[in-house]
Design a protein around this motif. Structure first.
Motif, PDB file in Angstrom:
ATOM      1  N   LEU A  10       0.849  -1.191   0.000  1.00 55.49           N
ATOM      2  CA  LEU A  10       0.000   0.000   0.000  1.00 55.49           C
ATOM      3  C   LEU A  10       0.882   1.237   0.000  1.00 55.49           C
ATOM      4  O   LEU A  10       1.804   1.348   0.821  1.00 55.49           O
ATOM      5  CB  LEU A  10      -0.902  -0.011   1.225  1.00 55.49           C
ATOM      6  CG  LEU A  10      -1.768   1.232   1.476  1.00 55.49           C
ATOM      7  CD1 LEU A  10      -2.771   1.424   0.345  1.00 55.49           C
ATOM      8  CD2 LEU A  10      -2.481   1.119   2.819  1.00 55.49           C
ATOM      9  N   VAL A  11       0.619   2.148  -0.907  1.00 48.23           N
ATOM     10  CA  VAL A  11       1.417   3.360  -0.994  1.00 48.23           C
ATOM     11  C   VAL A  11       0.492   4.528  -1.347  1.00 48.23           C
ATOM     12  O   VAL A  11      -0.542   4.332  -2.003  1.00 48.23           O
ATOM     13  CB  VAL A  11       2.534   3.190  -2.055  1.00 48.23           C
ATOM     14  CG1 VAL A  11       1.952   2.987  -3.440  1.00 48.23           C
ATOM     15  CG2 VAL A  11       3.503   4.354  -2.031  1.00 48.23           C
ATOM     16  N   GLN A  12       0.875   5.713  -0.910  1.00 45.96           N
ATOM     17  CA  GLN A  12       0.089   6.894  -1.241  1.00 45.96           C
ATOM     18  C   GLN A  12       0.399   7.356  -2.660  1.00 45.96           C
ATOM     19  O   GLN A  12       1.500   7.106  -3.190  1.00 45.96           O
ATOM     20  CB  GLN A  12       0.382   8.025  -0.263  1.00 45.96           C
ATOM     21  CG  GLN A  12      -0.221   7.819   1.120  1.00 45.96           C
ATOM     22  CD  GLN A  12      -0.106   9.051   1.985  1.00 45.96           C
ATOM     23  OE1 GLN A  12       0.827   9.834   1.843  1.00 45.96           O
ATOM     24  NE2 GLN A  12      -1.055   9.229   2.893  1.00 45.96           N
ATOM     25  N   ALA A  13      -0.536   8.024  -3.246  1.00 47.86           N
ATOM     26  CA  ALA A  13      -0.320   8.586  -4.579  1.00 47.86           C
ATOM     27  C   ALA A  13       0.926   9.462  -4.568  1.00 47.86           C
ATOM     28  O   ALA A  13       1.153  10.231  -3.629  1.00 47.86           O
ATOM     29  CB  ALA A  13      -1.538   9.390  -5.018  1.00 47.86           C
ATOM     30  N   GLY A  14       1.725   9.318  -5.613  1.00 51.37           N
ATOM     31  CA  GLY A  14       2.984  10.046  -5.702  1.00 51.37           C
ATOM     32  C   GLY A  14       4.169   9.277  -5.154  1.00 51.37           C
ATOM     33  O   GLY A  14       5.323   9.673  -5.363  1.00 51.37           O
ATOM     34  N   GLY A  15       3.883   8.182  -4.471  1.00 46.61           N
ATOM     35  CA  GLY A  15       4.948   7.370  -3.891  1.00 46.61           C
ATOM     36  C   GLY A  15       5.567   6.395  -4.875  1.00 46.61           C
ATOM     37  O   GLY A  15       5.224   6.395  -6.071  1.00 46.61           O
ATOM     38  N   SER A  16       6.446   5.553  -4.349  1.00 41.69           N
ATOM     39  CA  SER A  16       7.184   4.596  -5.186  1.00 41.69           C
ATOM     40  C   SER A  16       7.153   3.208  -4.579  1.00 41.69           C
ATOM     41  O   SER A  16       7.043   3.051  -3.356  1.00 41.69           O
ATOM     42  CB  SER A  16       8.649   5.036  -5.335  1.00 41.69           C
ATOM     43  OG  SER A  16       8.756   6.292  -5.960  1.00 41.69           O
ATOM     44  N   LEU A  17       7.252   2.227  -5.450  1.00 36.28           N
ATOM     45  CA  LEU A  17       7.416   0.843  -5.049  1.00 36.28           C
ATOM     46  C   LEU A  17       8.345   0.171  -6.040  1.00 36.28           C
ATOM     47  O   LEU A  17       8.411   0.580  -7.212  1.00 36.28           O
ATOM     48  CB  LEU A  17       6.075   0.094  -5.039  1.00 36.28           C
ATOM     49  CG  LEU A  17       5.157   0.228  -3.830  1.00 36.28           C
ATOM     50  CD1 LEU A  17       3.854  -0.528  -4.098  1.00 36.28           C
ATOM     51  CD2 LEU A  17       5.816  -0.289  -2.569  1.00 36.28           C
ATOM     52  N   ARG A  18       9.024  -0.849  -5.571  1.00 33.90           N
ATOM     53  CA  ARG A  18       9.880  -1.634  -6.454  1.00 33.90           C
ATOM     54  C   ARG A  18       9.447  -3.087  -6.375  1.00 33.90           C
ATOM     55  O   ARG A  18       9.490  -3.702  -5.313  1.00 33.90           O
ATOM     56  CB  ARG A  18      11.352  -1.502  -6.061  1.00 33.90           C
ATOM     57  CG  ARG A  18      12.309  -2.136  -7.064  1.00 33.90           C
ATOM     58  CD  ARG A  18      13.758  -1.886  -6.668  1.00 33.90           C
ATOM     59  NE  ARG A  18      14.714  -2.390  -7.641  1.00 33.90           N
ATOM     60  CZ  ARG A  18      15.156  -1.677  -8.668  1.00 33.90           C
ATOM     61  NH1 ARG A  18      14.730  -0.433  -8.845  1.00 33.90           N
ATOM     62  NH2 ARG A  18      16.039  -2.190  -9.519  1.00 33.90           N
ATOM     63  N   LEU A  19       9.027  -3.624  -7.497  1.00 36.30           N
ATOM     64  CA  LEU A  19       8.621  -5.022  -7.577  1.00 36.30           C
ATOM     65  C   LEU A  19       9.773  -5.860  -8.119  1.00 36.30           C
ATOM     66  O   LEU A  19      10.561  -5.375  -8.943  1.00 36.30           O
ATOM     67  CB  LEU A  19       7.409  -5.179  -8.503  1.00 36.30           C
ATOM     68  CG  LEU A  19       6.185  -4.322  -8.201  1.00 36.30           C
ATOM     69  CD1 LEU A  19       5.055  -4.670  -9.171  1.00 36.30           C
ATOM     70  CD2 LEU A  19       5.735  -4.492  -6.768  1.00 36.30           C
TER      71      LEU A  19
END
Length: 126
Positions: A10-19
């Protein structure tokens, strides 16, 4: 080859994730790799991919400039760095491998892929 996608959350809009797409059983560099996603109630769609050489990449227009696909041969993974996330990026993300080496323009066709991993859920809150 067996594939498994990790890194969702779960991340806020504008955030980042790495899959990460982890391969076992064979070197991931011997496959064409694609990332796909499926949002609730929607059809699966192509996100990003590259051919075996990893020289050229293909991105969906909706993620171009925000997502980056890369390969780590030592770790036997293909990663998807996702920046500037939007609520419409919410979906289950899966990686897939093809034993063929289709043309770059054909990477978005799911029928070209032979192996699929279990997906990881990405939820972007507004």
């Amino acid at each position: 080859v067996q594939l498994q996608a990790y890194g969702g959350g779960l991340v806020q809009a504008g955030g980042s994730l790495r899959l990460s797409c982890v391969a076992s059983g064979r070197a991931i560099a011997t496959y064409t790799i694609g990332w796909f996603r499926q949002a609730p109630g929607k059809e699966r769609e192509f996100v990003a991919g590259f051919r075996r050489s990893a020289t050229y990449t293909l991105y969906a227009n909706s993620v171009k400039g925000r997502f980056t696909i890369s390969r780590d041969v030592a770790k036997n993974t293909v990663d998807l760095q996702m920046n500037s996330l939007k609520p419409e990026d919410t979906a289950v993300y899966s990686c897939a491998a093809s034993v063929l080496n289709p043309a770059l323009s054909s990477l978005g066709r799911a029928i070209n892929y032979d192996y699929w991993g279990q997906g990881t859920l990405v939820t972007v809150s507004s």
